[in-house]
Write a protein that holds these residues in place. Structure first.
Motif, PDB file in Angstrom:
ATOM      1  N   VAL A   1       0.845  -1.200   0.000  1.00  0.00           N
ATOM      2  CA  VAL A   1       0.000   0.000   0.000  1.00  0.00           C
ATOM      3  C   VAL A   1       0.880   1.251   0.000  1.00  0.00           C
ATOM      4  O   VAL A   1       1.828   1.367   0.774  1.00  0.00           O
ATOM      5  CB  VAL A   1      -0.931   0.003   1.228  1.00  0.00           C
ATOM      6  N   LYS A   2       0.541   2.201  -0.863  1.00  0.00           N
ATOM      7  CA  LYS A   2       1.330   3.423  -1.001  1.00  0.00           C
ATOM      8  C   LYS A   2       0.532   4.702  -0.757  1.00  0.00           C
ATOM      9  O   LYS A   2       1.113   5.781  -0.616  1.00  0.00           O
ATOM     10  CB  LYS A   2       1.953   3.485  -2.402  1.00  0.00           C
ATOM     11  N   TYR A   3      -0.804   4.603  -0.745  1.00  0.00           N
ATOM     12  CA  TYR A   3      -1.628   5.811  -0.629  1.00  0.00           C
ATOM     13  C   TYR A   3      -2.755   5.599   0.383  1.00  0.00           C
ATOM     14  O   TYR A   3      -3.301   4.496   0.511  1.00  0.00           O
ATOM     15  CB  TYR A   3      -2.233   6.176  -1.987  1.00  0.00           C
ATOM     16  N   ALA A   4      -3.100   6.684   1.088  1.00  0.00           N
ATOM     17  CA  ALA A   4      -4.183   6.644   2.067  1.00  0.00           C
ATOM     18  C   ALA A   4      -5.026   7.902   1.945  1.00  0.00           C
ATOM     19  O   ALA A   4      -4.479   9.012   1.861  1.00  0.00           O
ATOM     20  CB  ALA A   4      -3.616   6.530   3.480  1.00  0.00           C
ATOM     21  N   THR A   5      -6.345   7.724   1.910  1.00  0.00           N
ATOM     22  CA  THR A   5      -7.268   8.855   1.926  1.00  0.00           C
ATOM     23  C   THR A   5      -8.078   8.775   3.203  1.00  0.00           C
ATOM     24  O   THR A   5      -8.833   7.820   3.418  1.00  0.00           O
ATOM     25  CB  THR A   5      -8.214   8.831   0.710  1.00  0.00           C
ATOM     26  N   THR A   6      -7.906   9.766   4.080  1.00  0.00           N
ATOM     27  CA  THR A   6      -8.588   9.780   5.377  1.00  0.00           C
ATOM     28  C   THR A   6      -9.796  10.715   5.333  1.00  0.00           C
ATOM     29  O   THR A   6      -9.915  11.570   4.450  1.00  0.00           O
ATOM     30  CB  THR A   6      -7.630  10.224   6.489  1.00  0.00           C
TER      31      THR A   6
ATOM     32  N   GLY B   1       6.867   5.673   3.544  1.00  0.00           N
ATOM     33  CA  GLY B   1       6.510   6.540   2.424  1.00  0.00           C
ATOM     34  C   GLY B   1       5.066   6.472   1.972  1.00  0.00           C
ATOM     35  O   GLY B   1       4.756   6.870   0.837  1.00  0.00           O
ATOM     36  N   VAL B   2       4.149   5.999   2.829  1.00  0.00           N
ATOM     37  CA  VAL B   2       2.728   6.023   2.466  1.00  0.00           C
ATOM     38  C   VAL B   2       2.274   7.483   2.398  1.00  0.00           C
ATOM     39  O   VAL B   2       2.472   8.255   3.339  1.00  0.00           O
ATOM     40  CB  VAL B   2       1.872   5.251   3.489  1.00  0.00           C
ATOM     41  N   GLN B   3       1.694   7.857   1.272  1.00  0.00           N
ATOM     42  CA  GLN B   3       1.244   9.231   1.069  1.00  0.00           C
ATOM     43  C   GLN B   3      -0.188   9.382   1.572  1.00  0.00           C
ATOM     44  O   GLN B   3      -1.112   8.752   1.052  1.00  0.00           O
ATOM     45  CB  GLN B   3       1.324   9.603  -0.414  1.00  0.00           C
ATOM     46  N   ARG B   4      -0.369  10.205   2.593  1.00  0.00           N
ATOM     47  CA  ARG B   4      -1.669  10.387   3.227  1.00  0.00           C
ATOM     48  C   ARG B   4      -2.254  11.745   2.852  1.00  0.00           C
ATOM     49  O   ARG B   4      -1.546  12.748   2.793  1.00  0.00           O
ATOM     50  CB  ARG B   4      -1.548  10.287   4.755  1.00  0.00           C
ATOM     51  N   GLN B   5      -3.557  11.769   2.623  1.00  0.00           N
ATOM     52  CA  GLN B   5      -4.257  13.021   2.362  1.00  0.00           C
ATOM     53  C   GLN B   5      -5.654  12.946   2.945  1.00  0.00           C
ATOM     54  O   GLN B   5      -6.265  11.877   2.996  1.00  0.00           O
ATOM     55  CB  GLN B   5      -4.340  13.277   0.851  1.00  0.00           C
ATOM     56  N   MET B   6      -6.144  14.076   3.401  1.00  0.00           N
ATOM     57  CA  MET B   6      -7.516  14.152   3.902  1.00  0.00           C
ATOM     58  C   MET B   6      -8.455  14.416   2.740  1.00  0.00           C
ATOM     59  O   MET B   6      -8.155  15.226   1.859  1.00  0.00           O
ATOM     60  CB  MET B   6      -7.636  15.281   4.933  1.00  0.00           C
TER      61      MET B   6
END
Length: 339
Positions: A221-226, A287-292
Motif C-alpha cells: 500500500v502506497k496511498y491513504a485517503t482519510t 513513504g505512504v502518502q496520506r491526504q484528507m
C-alpha cells in the motif's frame, strides 16, 4: 510417615478439598481468535482473560486455542454452537443478520476507537441489549475499530469518481451499502484475505483502519485517503457461549460481568488506538502518502449516507427499536463527549 498415615493422606486431602467448597475446581474457557497473536484485538482478549482469572481467584481460566475454530464469518455460530467458548467477530461479515449494530458503522463518528467503542457500548446496553439481536450467545462487549480509511496500491484517491475506477476489498456492514450507492466496485472479504488480494492485483485497494497495514502485512500500500471521523467504522461483538456462561457459579458470573461491558470495550479500543498510532508512525518511514478527503468528496459521501440512515431507522424500528433516529443522535452526542 507411617504406612497407615500414607494410606490416610489421600482421604484427608479429599476431605480438605470438600471442606473448602471445591476451591481447587477450575473452569477452562476455550478462547479463539482469527487475528494474529500480536494484533491489538487478540491482545485485548488475552487481557480480558487475565482479568477473569484474577477476579475469579483462579477458578476460571482461559485456554488459548492454537488456531481459529472457524473462518471469521463463521465465528458467531462457532461460539453459539460451542466450538469455542469465547471469541469476537465482525457483525457485518454476515450481511443482513444484524441491524442495530450498523449504527456504529456510519461515517464521521469519531477519530479514535475509544470514543466510538465506549459510546457504542453505552448505547448498546441501554437500547440494543434488551432487544436481543445477538441472541444465542452471551454478549460480553461490543466495540469498533479505529476510523476507516481508503488504502490503495498504485494511485491516490481524491474523489468519489476516482474511487469508482478501482476495485476494493471491504469488510461488510454499512460501508458495503454505502459503496453500492457511491457506485464503487467492492467485494466483501474477511480482513485476513487482504494480503493475497492486494499482492496479486486482484484488488486495487482496501478499506481499513490504520493498524491493518501492519497486522495484515500490507507493505504494498502506497496511498491513504482519510476522512474526518472516518469513512466508516466496523462493529464487533465479543461473546461467550451461553451454555458455558450459564454453567458458572453465581460469583464467577458476577466476576465475568465485572470485567466485561465497558471495561472490555475499553480494552479492545485501547489496543486499537495504540496500534493505529504505531502504524501511522511506520507509514511515515515507509513513504505512504496520506491526504484528507476534500470537502466535495466528504459531501458526496454525506449525501449518500443520509439515505442509508433513513433506511437504518426504518429497519431498526421494524425490529422493535423505538425512536431510532433519536438513538442515533444520542450515540453521536456520546462520541463527541468522549473525544
Amino acid at each position: 510417615m507411617t504406612r497407615q498415615t500414607f494410606r490416610l493422606a489421600p482421604f484427608a486431602a479429599a476431605a480438605l478439598f470438600a471442606a473448602s467448597g471445591g476451591a481447587l475446581a477450575q473452569t477452562v474457557l476455550n478462547v479463539s481468535t482469527w487475528l494474529p497473536p500480536a494484533h491489538g484485538a487478540t491482545m485485548a482478549q488475552n487481557q480480558w482473560c487475565e482479568a477473569v482469572e484474577k477476579e475469579t481467584k483462579g477458578s476460571v481460566k482461559c485456554h488459548l486455542l492454537p488456531k481459529a475454530v472457524s473462518a471469521p464469518p463463521g465465528t458467531f455460530d462457532a461460539v453459539r454452537d460451542g466450538l469455542a467458548d469465547v471469541s469476537y467477530t465482525v457483525d457485518g461479515y454476515t450481511p443482513g443478520r444484524f441491524i442495530f449494530t450498523q449504527v456504529a458503522e456510519f461515517p464521521f463518528l469519531g477519530d479514535t476507537s475509544t470514543a466510538t467503542s465506549v459510546a457504542y457500548q453505552r448505547i448498546y446496553d441501554k437500547y440494543f441489549a434488551p432487544l436481543g439481536e445477538h441472541r444465542g450467545v452471551k454478549t460480553l462487549a461490543v466495540f469498533t475499530h479505529g476510523p476507516g480509511i481508503i488504502f490503495t496500491v498504485k494511485q491516490p484517491v481524491t474523489s468519489a469518481a476516482e474511487a469508482a475506477k478501482l476495485k476494493f476489498r471491504i469488510g461488510g456492514g454499512n460501508i458495503n451499502e454505502l459503496s453500492k450507492l457511491m457506485g464503487w466496485n467492492t467485494t466483501l472479504k474477511p480482513a485476513t484475505d487482504s494480503f493475497e488480494l492486494l499482492s496479486t492485483g486482484v484488488m486495487d485497494g482496501t478499506f481499513f483502519p490504520d493498524e491493518s497495514l501492519q497486522s495484515m502485512r500490507l507493505g504494498m500500500v502506497k496511498y491513504a485517503t482519510t476522512f474526518p471521523g472516518g469513512l466508516y467504522n466496523t462493529s464487533f461483538v465479543f461473546m461467550m457461549n451461553q451454555a458455558k456462561f450459564d454453567s458458572l457459579k453465581p460469583e464467577e458470573k458476577a466476576a465475568i460481568t465485572k470485567v466485561s461491558g465497558e471495561h472490555a470495550a475499553r480494552l479492545f479500543a485501547a489496543g486499537w488506538d495504540r496500534t493505529d498510532a504505531a502504524s501511522r508512525d511506520i507509514q511515515k518511514t515507509t513513504g505512504v502518502q496520506r491526504q484528507m478527503a476534500n470537502e466535495a468528496f466528504v459531501n458526496d459521501v454525506k449525501a449518500k449516507q443520509a439515505q442509508l440512515e433513513d433506511k437504518w431507522v426504518a429497519a431498526a424500528e421494524a425490529r422493535g427499536l423505538k425512536n431510532a433516529r433519536a438513538v442515533l443522535a444520542e450515540f453521536r452526542a456520546e462520541t463527541q463527549k468522549l473525544k
